[in-house]
Structure formats: structure tokens, C-alpha cells
Enzyme design. Structure first.
Site, mmCIF file in Angstrom:
data_model
loop_
_atom_site.group_PDB
_atom_site.id
_atom_site.type_symbol
_atom_site.label_atom_id
_atom_site.label_comp_id
_atom_site.label_asym_id
_atom_site.label_seq_id
_atom_site.Cartn_x
_atom_site.Cartn_y
_atom_site.Cartn_z
ATOM 1 N N LYS A 50 0.882 -1.177 0.000
ATOM 2 C CA LYS A 50 0.000 0.000 0.000
ATOM 3 C C LYS A 50 0.914 1.219 0.000
ATOM 4 O O LYS A 50 1.438 1.618 1.041
ATOM 5 C CB LYS A 50 -0.884 -0.009 1.257
ATOM 6 C CG LYS A 50 -2.216 0.721 1.130
ATOM 7 C CD LYS A 50 -2.111 2.209 0.772
ATOM 8 C CE LYS A 50 -1.724 3.081 1.937
ATOM 9 N NZ LYS A 50 -1.476 4.492 1.507
ATOM 10 N N GLU A 78 10.871 16.192 14.504
ATOM 11 C CA GLU A 78 11.258 15.986 13.108
ATOM 12 C C GLU A 78 10.510 16.994 12.243
ATOM 13 O O GLU A 78 9.288 17.073 12.288
ATOM 14 C CB GLU A 78 10.917 14.562 12.680
ATOM 15 C CG GLU A 78 11.354 14.276 11.265
ATOM 16 C CD GLU A 78 11.154 12.815 10.883
ATOM 17 O OE1 GLU A 78 10.030 12.313 11.026
ATOM 18 O OE2 GLU A 78 12.124 12.188 10.434
ATOM 19 N N GLU A 95 9.661 1.687 10.713
ATOM 20 C CA GLU A 95 10.737 2.653 10.437
ATOM 21 C C GLU A 95 10.106 4.025 10.579
ATOM 22 O O GLU A 95 9.285 4.427 9.741
ATOM 23 C CB GLU A 95 11.266 2.488 9.008
ATOM 24 C CG GLU A 95 11.995 1.192 8.746
ATOM 25 C CD GLU A 95 13.313 1.078 9.497
ATOM 26 O OE1 GLU A 95 13.840 2.114 9.944
ATOM 27 O OE2 GLU A 95 13.793 -0.054 9.642
#
Ligand code: ADP
Length: 462
Positions: free
Chosen positions: A170, A369, A245
Site C-alpha cells: 500500500k 522531526e 521505520e
């Protein structure tokens, strides 16, 4: 731009049951360049069932046969190298040179590495009076992001296929076109029907349905920590293996003995590459206070050089998010030495290469981030201070250490809580395990370590 109007299911392109469509937008000029199906839960179910049906046959193939199919996949990708680069440039916006050198070339190398590993890996070992079999874990769900769109797919699909798993991919909403090229290459490589399936769709619909599907044995996800947390919890509740991840806030530690100009220039390039949309980017530069001003000046000059050489961000939401972080940095007391809180162009999702100086460890721009071309430069007093700052975030994906002496850099790197460290500008190694400490993730990708993620052991005693 060429696009399939179906999903790749059980060895053929078939119409999706869902009528919903995703607009694919070129981030440079904001024009819709293609439409692809936004699959629904029924489409996902069909894809998982195809993968389950194909599993026993594929799992039983000899490793040499899987290696041959992966070699053919590598070759089919290589034959499309230019088309891959042009497609990534169209849907992600990255400059064509970077698309060729990185977005197209790296996945070809990774696919090749798994063709070799499939042939050479020991799928059986002897431990005392036991024979340990390393068997495929089953049906894999691969949910991937848009930042390195083909690499992220290949880094999951190639080891899964090498292991003998079947897979449903996906891809991210923003970059489905290169994913379709990947499915075409897999088809051409002669993978049996159902071994690899591609379902384009939205995260909260198709992504969630796939992550929750009881027919999936392992969910491998790359993306935001927020979504990774949910996927990890869902998988945990179902006692299903998960590989995550996630984000990063990696430190580029420049020790006083380092070649400052080289460390700063490579560090800035690392952050600006792919417009900062790299989870392992060294977004925090740590410099000793005695060399701090010099480093900031070098970083400012280096960032200015990138002016119009970097591409846009992937979409308007990311652009707004990144500009918001720059504003927040300034509001919290950081000094804007390069870049701007305003977009540099009227059209396209561009953000100027930005350097924030006088950043302190507790600031938002030193902790979160940003995922854009934004470098935070921090000061440290001594090595212990540098280590505290380097390890002082929830993340631990990558990093760098620079020193006059390699052994000095290695000694520092050993104390960092992070999954990868480049010593004095060490090169990317597609066989080295990649993955995070702390909240940067669970599991490792690439090379032999990436392969073992898709295997489970069975011990036979004699
Ligand atoms: P990014 O911020 O990098 O876009 P996301 O985590 O939102 O990261 O997206 C990464 C991948 O996860 C994409 O393929 C996206 O469609 C998918 N995704 C987003 N939300 C969900 C969800 N709730 N469940 C499963 N997959 C999701």
C-alpha cells in the site's frame, strides 16, 4: 502521466471495487497529472486473500528460484530506470538528476542485493542436535511513505520475496505512480500470480484495513511516528509481528579536531538532499562553542548555494508544516541565518534552504522531526555535553561524527543511542542494517538483517 486505473491483484490489473480516486499532483506546478484508484477495505481483502492463496507455492520454491525471479525484477527495474526517474520527478518533485542517481539507482541496487542474498543465505543451520529452519513468516503488508517512494517499497518487497513471503503493498497517496511501475516490473519478472499485489489507497482507509487484516502475518510500516504507534498497537493486540521505520532527529557531531569546512558542507548537503524529506537526515549540527560562529557562517554560505537547486516539498500540507516549524524556531529564540518563513515562489510547494542558529536542545526545532530543508545548529561546551545533546531526543535513527582522528570519532559513535553513524563522511551502504533505536522504530531493513525480519525459525531435534 501514464497511470493504471486498476489495482494489481492476483497477477493482473483489475478494477477496484471502490469508486474513490486519488489525484496525483505535481508539486512543482500544483497540476493534477494522473488519477489512481483509492482502494477500499474490500479491495484490500481481495489482495490479502490473493497473497494467502499464493503463499504455500511461493514459500516452497527453492531459494535459487526466488533469486532468479529477483534478478529478473532487478533487470526489469533497470530497464525502466529513466521512466522511474521521470515518474518520481513528476509526483515527488525532486530534480531529475537526483531522481536518477538516488530514487531510481538505489532500489535497483537493493533489488540486486536481495537477488544475491536469496541465493546465498543459509535458510537452514545446525545447532547441536537441532536443525533450525528459517521459514517465511507468511503474508506481508507493506505500508510505505512518499519520501523515497520506490526505495521504501523495494526495501520491504525484495527481502520479503527473498524470504519466500507473499506481499500486499500500500504505497503513499502522493506517490502511487512509481509503485505502479514497480508492480509492472514484478509482473514482467515472472512472479507467480498473487505473490505481489499493489493496492493504491488512502492511509486511514486502505492502510488501516491492511494493517488490521487477520490474513496478514507481518506489517512492515515506514512513516510517521504517530501512525507507527497505532499500527504497532494494532499488531500487538493481534499478536502479529511488526516492523516500524519511523522518524528521526539525527545529530551531526563535529568534534573540535574535525575538518570543519568539510563537516559543515557535507552536513548541509545531507539535510538539503531530497528537500530535507529524509528520515535519517542529520538535522541537528552540533559544534564546539569555540568554532561555532565559523560553522554557522560556513552553513549559511553552503545553504545559499542550494537556493534553487532543491525541489519542492511533496504537498501543501508538508510545506505549511515546515514553514510553521521555522516560525516556531524563530519564536522560541533561534536565529534565522539562511532561508525564510515565507515560500520562495508563488507556485509549487517550495521552502528555501534554511539554517537556524543559536538553537538550544529544548527548542521544538531541536526535538521534533521537521521533514524539510531546515538545519538546526547547536553549540556544545565539551564532549560530554555533545553526547548529552546528541542522545537527548526520543529518536535514534542515524547520525554522523567528524574528528581529526578516526578512532576518536568511533569512540564517540559507540556512545550514541542511534542505529547508524557515518564516520568522517562514510558512504551509504545498501547492505548495512538500517533502523532505529528508541522511538525511531522496531526492526532493521536492508542486507541480511533486513532479510531475517521476514523469517521465522523452526527447530527440529534429532
Ligand atoms: P507521512 O507523514 O510520511 O506521510 P504517514 O505515516 O502519514 O507519513 O504515511 C505513511 C504511510 O502510512 C502512507 O502510505 C499512508 O497512506 C499510511 N497511513 C496513514 N495513516 C494510516 C493509518 N491510520 N493506518 C495505516 N496506514 C496509514
Amino acid at each position: 502521466m501514464k497511470a493504471h486505473d486498476g489495482i494489481y491483484l492476483d497477477g493482473a490489473w483489475r478494477p477496484a471495487l471502490s469508486r474513490d480516486l486519488i489525484d496525483v499532483v505535481d508539486p512543482v506546478d500544483e497540476q493534477v497529472i494522473a488519477r489512481v484508484p483509492a482502494a477500499g477495505p474490500d479491495d484490500v481483502d481481495a489482495a490479502v486473500r490473493a497473497a494467502r492463496t499464493a503463499l504455500p507455492g511461493w514459500a516452497a520454491t527453492a531459494p535459487a528460484e526466488r533469486a532468479a525471479r529477483l534478478t529478473a525484477l532487478r533487470d526489469a527495474l533497470a530497464a525502466r530506470q529513466e521512466e522511474i526517474a521521470e515518474t518520481v520527478t513528476a509526483e515527488l518533485g525532486s530534480p531529475i538528476g537526483f531522481s536518477r542517481a538516488v530514487h531510481a539507482a538505489v532500489p535497483i541496487a537493493v533489488a540486486g542485493s536481495y537477488a544475491e542474498l536469496a541465493a546465498s543465505h543459509g535458510f537452514e543451520e545446525t545447532v547441536g542436535n537441532s536443525t533450525v529452519l528459517h521459514e517465511p513468516i507468511g503474508v506481508v503488508a507493506a505500508i510505505t511513505p512518499w519520501n523515497y517512494p520506490l526505495h521504501q517499497i523495494v526495501a520491504k518487497a525484495a527481502p520479503a520475496l527473498a524470504a519466500g513471503c507473499t506481499i500486499v503493498v500500500k504505497p503513499a497517496e502522493d506517490t502511487p505512480l512509481v509503485a505502479q511501475l514497480f508492480a509492472e516490473a514484478a509482473h514482467e519478472a515472472g512472479l507467480p500470480a498473487g505473490v505481489l499485489n499493489l493496492v493504491t489507497g488512502r492511509g486511514p482507509v486502505a492502510g488501516q484495513a491492511l494493517a488490521e487484516h487477520p490474513g496478514v502475518d507481518l506489517v512492515s510500516f515506514t512513516g510517521s511516528t504517530a501512525v507507527g504507534r497505532v499500527i504497532g498497537a494494532t499488531a500487538g493486540a493481534a499478536v502479529k509481528k511488526v516492523a516500524l521505520e519511523l522518524g528521526g532527529k539525527s545529530a551531526n557531531v563535529i568534534l573540535p579536531s574535525a575538518d570543519l569546512a568539510r563537516a559543515v558542507n557535507v552536513g548541509v548537503a545531507n539535510v538539503m538532499s531530497n528537500s530535507g524529506q529524509t528520515c535519517s537526515a542529520w538535522t541537528r549540527m552540533l559544534v564546539h562553542r569555540d568554532r561555532y560562529d565559523e560553522a554557522v557562517e560556513l552553513a549559511r554560505t553552503a545553504a545559499a548555494k542550494y537556493g534553487d537547486r532543491i525541489g519542492p516539498l511533496v504537498n501543501a500540507k508538508q510545506q505549511a508544516r515546515v514553514l510553521g516549524y521555522i516560525e516556531k524556531g524563530v519564536a522560541e529564540g533561534a536565529r534565522l541565518v539562511a532561508g525564510s518563513t515565507e515560500p520562495p515562489r508563488e507556485r509549487g510547494y517550495f521552502v528555501s534552504p534554511t539554517v537556524l542558529a543559536d538553537v538550544t536542545p529544548e527548542m521544538t526545532v531541536a526535538q521534533e522531526e521537521i521533514f524539510g530543508p531546515v538545519l538546526s545548529v547547536l553549540r556544545y561546551d565539551d564532549e560530554e555535553d555533545a553526547l548529552r545533546i546528541a542522545n537527548g531526543t526520543v529518536y535514534g535513527l542515524a547520525g554522523a561524527v567528524w574528528a581529526g582522528d578516526e578512532a576518536e570519532a568511533v569512540a564517540f559513535a559507540r556512545r550514541m543511542d542511534t542505529g547508524q553513524v557515518d564516520i568522517n563522511g562514510g558512504r551509504f551502504n545498501p547492505l548495512a542494517p538500517f533502523g532505529g533505536y528508541k522511538q525511531s522504530g522496531v526492526g532493521r531493513e536492508l542486507g541480511a538483517h533486513g532479510l531475517t525480519e521476514y523469517l521465522q525459525t523452526k527447530s527440529l531435534q534429532f
